[in-house]
Design a protein around this motif. Sequence first.
Motif, PDB file in Angstrom:
ATOM      1  N   TYR A  45      55.352 -27.313 -31.324  1.00  0.00           N
ATOM      2  CA  TYR A  45      53.980 -26.919 -31.033  1.00  0.00           C
ATOM      3  C   TYR A  45      53.218 -28.086 -30.407  1.00  0.00           C
ATOM      4  N   SER A  56      47.863 -19.550 -27.950  1.00  0.00           N
ATOM      5  CA  SER A  56      49.031 -19.934 -28.742  1.00  0.00           C
ATOM      6  C   SER A  56      49.080 -19.279 -30.117  1.00  0.00           C
ATOM      7  N   PRO A 110      51.831 -28.633 -38.227  1.00  0.00           N
ATOM      8  CA  PRO A 110      51.372 -27.246 -38.146  1.00  0.00           C
ATOM      9  C   PRO A 110      50.983 -26.631 -39.481  1.00  0.00           C
ATOM     10  N   ASP A 111      51.596 -27.092 -40.590  1.00  0.00           N
ATOM     11  CA  ASP A 111      51.348 -26.452 -41.884  1.00  0.00           C
ATOM     12  C   ASP A 111      50.245 -27.134 -42.691  1.00  0.00           C
ATOM     13  N   ASP A 113      53.894 -19.101 -38.773  1.00  0.00           N
ATOM     14  CA  ASP A 113      53.016 -20.276 -38.874  1.00  0.00           C
ATOM     15  C   ASP A 113      51.571 -19.832 -38.669  1.00  0.00           C
ATOM     16  N   LEU A 118      55.901 -16.295 -35.703  1.00  0.00           N
ATOM     17  CA  LEU A 118      56.970 -17.136 -36.237  1.00  0.00           C
ATOM     18  C   LEU A 118      56.735 -17.507 -37.699  1.00  0.00           C
ATOM     19  N   THR A 126      56.843 -29.395 -35.396  1.00  0.00           N
ATOM     20  CA  THR A 126      57.923 -28.422 -35.331  1.00  0.00           C
ATOM     21  C   THR A 126      57.552 -27.162 -36.097  1.00  0.00           C
ATOM     22  N   SER A 127      57.894 -26.016 -35.570  1.00  0.00           N
ATOM     23  CA  SER A 127      57.641 -24.751 -36.246  1.00  0.00           C
ATOM     24  C   SER A 127      58.449 -24.656 -37.534  1.00  0.00           C
ATOM     25  N   VAL A 152      61.774 -25.178 -32.025  1.00  0.00           N
ATOM     26  CA  VAL A 152      60.477 -24.730 -31.500  1.00  0.00           C
ATOM     27  C   VAL A 152      59.424 -25.776 -31.862  1.00  0.00           C
ATOM     28  N   ALA A 188      52.549 -18.281 -32.539  1.00  0.00           N
ATOM     29  CA  ALA A 188      52.886 -19.070 -33.729  1.00  0.00           C
ATOM     30  C   ALA A 188      52.864 -18.197 -34.980  1.00  0.00           C
TER      31      ALA A 188
END
Length: 417
Positions: free
Chosen positions: A377, A260, A414-415, A269, A267, A368-369, A375, A264
């Motif tokens: 995750y 993955s 994600p961040d 991320d 994008l 969410t991305s 998108v 990511a």
Amino acid sequence: MTDQIARDETVVIGAGIVGLATAFHLATGGHRVRLVERGGVAEGASFGNAGAFAFTDILPLASPGILRKAPKWLLDPLGPLAIPPSYLPRIAPWLLRFWRASLPDRYRHSIEAQGNLMRFAARAMEAMVAEADLGGHVRRDGNLQLYESEAELAASQPGWDARAREGIVFEHVRGARLAELQPGLSPRFVAGTFTPHWQTVDDPYHFALALFRAVMARGAALTHGEVAAIEPCEGGVRLRLAGGETLEADRVVLAGGAWSRPLAAALGDAIPLETERGYNTTLPPGAFALNRQLTFGGHGFVVTPLSTGIRVGGAVELGGLKLPPNFKRSEAMLTKAAAFLPGLRTEGGKQWMGYRPSLPDSLPVIGTSGASPRVFYAFGHGHLGLTQSAATGRLVADLAAGRTPSIPLDPFRPDRF
């Protein structure tokens, strides 16, 4: 070339156990679902894992205890935690984050987040097993963690205290009770801890395939191909496959496990996903009269009774996706298992190595991305993908439907790195 896919379709990248559970919840919720898989369904880490619903496993790998053990382990190329020397420069930034995750305040935060996710995972799995008619694949016989000394048991007590604070039930055992739970142990094991609510499946691959059939019965479709890029576009998301094909959909869920990270990153991320390479040997049925899954924590592996045999495996080798397998690790665990379980028949085994997607704080990415609210995750579960699959599927389905997630997702965003 563009596949003519209705823009209300949701594409799930990855048909491992997390992708399948996500597809199941989306399809059950009324979404038109398409799985896109680079290999065979459930033929990655979902194929050869230890087969446990490890709802009591809330302690992150990055802990003060493991950092004290790590230097000795790292000097042993066949030990519970290994990094091939050639891979050290590449993994150095991940190891720095791993160290930070082991600091007391972050360690406590990870335990709290993992405990919350695990409580939800147990409820979500029970519901998914019932709805998908998977009950015949599940055993509720608990897990037995084993110790070679009272000092080893005492050293583990802070972890059990943390579990107790999360409401996890366990029983320290010795003597006749230990022998009752698992006859035939080597006398070197003087104590154990029994967790009765731990569950296992008959075989993780069979369980995943049964879930896949339930997903397809709900109208999902399957496309074989490797996704090369995810591109947000007006009113949806475009996927470019390695073979040149293009798919368009309303939403995309990235559940590609160890593969993955580059998707990511493209994008925007930057998620520090690393690869735990897990090894095992599956012995033929009848190799030992095993009552339940046994954990040899001091040696970093488990022994699991499956319908397909006795699986001896575990340990952690942080080595990425490209290095060749080192099956001496499987052989070392099997040699130890034979000493720990006198009478274990070790002939006729099949070796396996799989890639487990691992993040420094042992928590998955669910969210969410930053590139697009279309998108999502769902990856980075380490060795807990099977355990947390149903919960992840439910949470992604909440996000896709615009509902408030069933549990707070801030610890898994994600961040966060």
